[in-house]
Design a protein around this motif. Structure first.
Motif, mmCIF file in Angstrom:
data_model
loop_
_atom_site.group_PDB
_atom_site.id
_atom_site.type_symbol
_atom_site.label_atom_id
_atom_site.label_comp_id
_atom_site.label_asym_id
_atom_site.label_seq_id
_atom_site.Cartn_x
_atom_site.Cartn_y
_atom_site.Cartn_z
ATOM 1 N N LEU A 105 0.049 -3.013 -5.012
ATOM 2 C CA LEU A 105 -0.487 -3.548 -3.763
ATOM 3 C C LEU A 105 -1.809 -4.238 -4.067
ATOM 4 N N LYS A 106 -1.977 -5.453 -3.556
ATOM 5 C CA LYS A 106 -3.246 -6.153 -3.772
ATOM 6 C C LYS A 106 -3.649 -6.865 -2.484
ATOM 7 N N ALA A 107 -4.901 -7.236 -2.425
ATOM 8 C CA ALA A 107 -5.436 -7.869 -1.225
ATOM 9 C C ALA A 107 -4.988 -9.313 -1.139
ATOM 10 N N THR A 115 -7.453 0.220 0.299
ATOM 11 C CA THR A 115 -8.119 1.490 0.009
ATOM 12 C C THR A 115 -7.374 2.190 -1.114
ATOM 13 N N LEU A 116 -8.026 3.150 -1.731
ATOM 14 C CA LEU A 116 -7.390 3.897 -2.804
ATOM 15 C C LEU A 116 -6.123 4.583 -2.297
ATOM 16 N N SER A 117 -6.184 5.118 -1.082
ATOM 17 C CA SER A 117 -4.999 5.782 -0.512
ATOM 18 C C SER A 117 -3.857 4.797 -0.343
ATOM 19 N N ALA A 121 -0.363 5.052 -2.292
ATOM 20 C CA ALA A 121 0.852 5.220 -1.496
ATOM 21 C C ALA A 121 1.870 4.148 -1.833
ATOM 22 N N HIS A 122 1.413 2.922 -2.008
ATOM 23 C CA HIS A 122 2.323 1.825 -2.361
ATOM 24 C C HIS A 122 2.948 2.067 -3.734
ATOM 25 N N ALA A 123 2.124 2.447 -4.703
ATOM 26 C CA ALA A 123 2.622 2.669 -6.061
ATOM 27 C C ALA A 123 3.583 3.853 -6.120
ATOM 28 N N LEU A 124 3.242 4.932 -5.444
ATOM 29 C CA LEU A 124 4.069 6.135 -5.494
ATOM 30 C C LEU A 124 5.381 5.984 -4.729
ATOM 31 N N ALA A 125 5.472 4.973 -3.886
ATOM 32 C CA ALA A 125 6.731 4.706 -3.183
ATOM 33 C C ALA A 125 7.794 4.139 -4.107
ATOM 34 N N THR A 126 7.373 3.684 -5.287
ATOM 35 C CA THR A 126 8.315 3.186 -6.296
ATOM 36 C C THR A 126 8.754 4.350 -7.174
ATOM 37 N N PRO A 127 10.038 4.661 -7.212
ATOM 38 C CA PRO A 127 10.507 5.765 -8.059
ATOM 39 C C PRO A 127 10.196 5.501 -9.538
ATOM 40 N N MET A 128 9.997 6.549 -10.283
ATOM 41 C CA MET A 128 9.692 6.413 -11.709
ATOM 42 C C MET A 128 10.771 5.645 -12.461
ATOM 43 N N ASP A 129 12.039 5.853 -12.090
ATOM 44 C CA ASP A 129 13.095 5.201 -12.853
ATOM 45 C C ASP A 129 13.093 3.687 -12.654
#
Length: 292
Positions: A105-107, A115-117, A121-129
């Motif tokens: 996620l970028k501006a 924000t850091l949150s 949240a955006h990054a963690l919504a992508t599954p590791m696989d």
């Protein structure tokens, strides 16, 4: 000694494999090889109809569709077996298939960064696989593609018209993304391309006893499916020009740009290259914070 461009840059009689060869940079590379004397250029991809359309629209007499999945070892071995049956050797493997992977996620321009949150949240919504799948195509598949065709590349050292000083070769299409620390770029894509570049340097060293060379093409921005959204964002589509602060050449790369770099490495002109990285980016890497 013949120092003409025709003598130095032809690829007369070679047999080549280009993965991801049905579209984009892979097809540009295949066309460059076919136009300059290659006996046969197999283009690899999962979509048979795309490969057939590409071959029929360009050089149907020398570009041959080879449907397969570079992320499957079984499929790679099946493709190698077909080439072995039909031709018996390979002089050049271009490991070009690639995917972009998830983006952070970028501006938007003129806005504050997330924000850091929001970033997390955006990054963690992508599954590791999904992240790992980027490496599967961009890095792991390069390694296993090379392994699958090594014995055919070895056979290619004794067959062909390039002369005793020219040895079989693997060229990987990496990216200037592997050197860039550009904010907002894909962590998966950029780090996988850095891994691919180093992988090829290691293979160049390891394959010395077998007289098989390994080199890298690191393109910048070319008009492909991977870069479409990026080009639309920073390059006015109605003119095709870029601000020199983004690309000093003020344009995206074109077929002749990648063709020239490919022919240098693939021909007698590049026969002394092993473990080299050729950056083809119009100067863009020099405008970025990078590790190159």
């Amino acid at each position: 000694m013949n120092l003409t461009a025709e003598a130095l840059f032809n690829v007369n009689g070679i047999v080549a494999i280009v993965t991801g060869g049905g579209t984009g940079i892979g097809l540009m590379i295949a066309k460059a090889l076919a136009a300059n004397g290659a006996r046969r250029v197999y283009i690899v991809g999962r979509r048979k109809e795309v490969l057939e359309a590409a071959a029929n629209a360009t050089f149907p007499e020398s570009i041959v569709p080879l449907p397969g999945d570079v992320t499957s070892l079984e499929s790679l071995c099946e493709m190698a077996e077909r080439v072995k049956t039909e031709v018996g050797y390979v002089n050049l493997l271009v490991a070009n298939a690639g995917v972009m992977g998830p983006r952070p996620l970028k501006a938007s321009p003129g806005q504050s960064p997330p924000t850091l949150s929001e970033f997390c949240a955006h990054a963690l919504a992508t599954p590791m696989d999904v992240f790992t799948d980027t490496y599967s195509v961009n890095t792991t598949a390069v390694y296993y593609s090379a392994l699958a065709f090594l014995e055919l590349l070895d056979a290619g050292n004794t067959v062909g018209n390039m002369g005793a000083d020219w040895k079989s070769q693997v060229i990987a299409t990496s990216s200037i993304g592997g050197f860039s620390r550009l904010k907002g770029a894909s962590f998966a894509y950029n780090s996988s391309k850095a891994a691919t570049t180093h992988l090829m340097k290691m293979m160049a060293t390891s394959l010395v006893p077998y007289k098989i060379r390994c080199n890298v093409l690191a393109p910048g921005i070319f008009p492909t499916d991977l870069t479409g959204s990026f080009m639309n964002n920073i390059g006015p589509s109605h003119t095709g020009t870029f601000d020199p602060s983004l690309i000093p050449a003020e344009r995206a790369g074109s077929e002749p740009d990648i063709a020239g770099a490919t022919l240098f490495l693939a021909s007698k002109a590049g026969a002394y290259c092993n473990g080299s990285v050729i950056v083809v980016d119009g100067g863009r890497l020099g405008t970025l914070t990078s590790t190159y």
